[in-house]
Write a protein that holds these residues in place. Structure first.
Motif, short mmCIF file in Angstrom:
data_model
loop_
_atom_site.label_atom_id
_atom_site.label_comp_id
_atom_site.label_asym_id
_atom_site.label_seq_id
_atom_site.Cartn_x
_atom_site.Cartn_y
_atom_site.Cartn_z
N VAL A 58 0.49 -1.34 0.55
CA VAL A 58 -0.18 -0.33 0.03
C VAL A 58 0.56 1.21 -0.22
O VAL A 58 1.78 1.51 0.84
CB VAL A 58 -0.85 -0.17 1.27
CG1 VAL A 58 -1.84 1.19 0.99
CG2 VAL A 58 -2.11 -0.76 1.21
N THR A 106 -7.16 4.07 -3.42
CA THR A 106 -6.26 3.84 -3.18
C THR A 106 -4.98 3.52 -4.26
O THR A 106 -5.30 3.04 -5.46
CB THR A 106 -5.98 2.77 -2.96
OG1 THR A 106 -7.09 2.37 -1.50
CG2 THR A 106 -5.92 1.73 -2.00
N ALA A 108 -2.00 1.01 -4.97
CA ALA A 108 -0.68 0.17 -3.99
C ALA A 108 0.03 -0.82 -5.56
O ALA A 108 0.15 0.17 -6.37
CB ALA A 108 -1.85 -0.78 -3.66
#
Length: 251
Positions: A58, A106, A108
């Motif tokens: 992450v 997000t 990642a």
């Protein structure tokens, strides 16, 4: 690999070296891992079951390990913050039976499980470090199980806020007294085994007691020791302990 991906690998290599005693060769092997930066919208599913041979580092945002149940019900079994490696279990051939989704927008780094296994086989100290990382993640899962089985809603939420505050503080993203928790009340409900309404009411109770204040996604803790006492929180399960020598370096 994009610059942000290289930077993420550098940070995780430094952390693993500091916490688990890696040397220069092991750090260089981690930095040489091939990866692809992926951007995912909130509430997106990013794994596709047993055929998916990837794990994720992450960079920004939040990943969640989600177990889907009949009738649309689900239980969130893990949360991964920036700096966490999500999917280490798959890298050693363990299938937990849950999918990975996003808690918010997000970023990642997608890594091949086979590539990670390759450097673990070549460098025993890397295998040792990843083993210890997996043990910490298992400790978090066990602590959540205690919460679901034996803590009331107030204590359960307070405990989660203590944990997430410390984990985000460790990444440099805020402090335990002030941090951004990129999780909706629906997601928190699925973590805590409550309804969103119950989560909202419990947040109100913590605010009334002066223990925690939620301003959107920002969590403020006026008195962290008081919150920790209310949560019966002990942080030992979040740490792997001193950087013990790996079997390779102990010889």
């Amino acid at each position: 690999m994009q610059g942000v991906g290289k930077f993420a690998l550098e940070r995780v290599a430094e952390r693993l070296a500091a916490q688990h005693g890696l040397g220069a060769c092991e750090r260089q092997a981690i930095l040489a891992l091939p990866g692809t930066v992926v951007r995912c919208r909130a509430a997106a599913q990013i794994t596709q079951g047993d055929g998916d041979d990837r794990l994720y580092l992450v960079i920004e945002g939040l990943l969640a390990g989600v177990r889907q149940l009949a009738g649309g019900r689900r239980q969130v079994a893990a949360l991964y913050v920036p700096g966490d490696l999500c999917g280490l279990d798959k890298a050693i051939g363990i299938r937990r039976g849950w999918e990975v989704g996003t808690g918010c927008d997000t970023l990642a780094l997608s890594l091949s499980c086979s590539a990670v296994r390759g450097i673990a086989q070549e460098y025993p100290a890397v295998a040792w470090a990843l083993w210890r990382e997996t043990a910490v993640q298992a400790g978090i899962t066990a602590e959540w199980l205690v919460g679901l089985g034996r803590r009331d809603a107030r204590t359960r939420l307070a405990h989660l806020l203590c944990e997430m505050g410390l984990r985000l503080e460790a990444t440099g993203l805020g402090s335990r007294q002030h941090f951004r928790l990129d999780a909706s009340q629906m997601l928190l409900a699925d973590v805590l085994g409550l309804t969103p309404v119950h989560v909202s009411r419990t947040f109100q109770d913590l605010r009334a007691e002066g223990l925690a204040i939620a301003r959107g996604r920002i969590i403020e803790v006026p008195d962290w020791p008081r919150l920790a006492r209310a949560a019966e929180f002990e942080a030992d399960y979040l740490r792997a302990g001193p950087a013990a020598a790996s079997p390779a370096t102990a010889q």
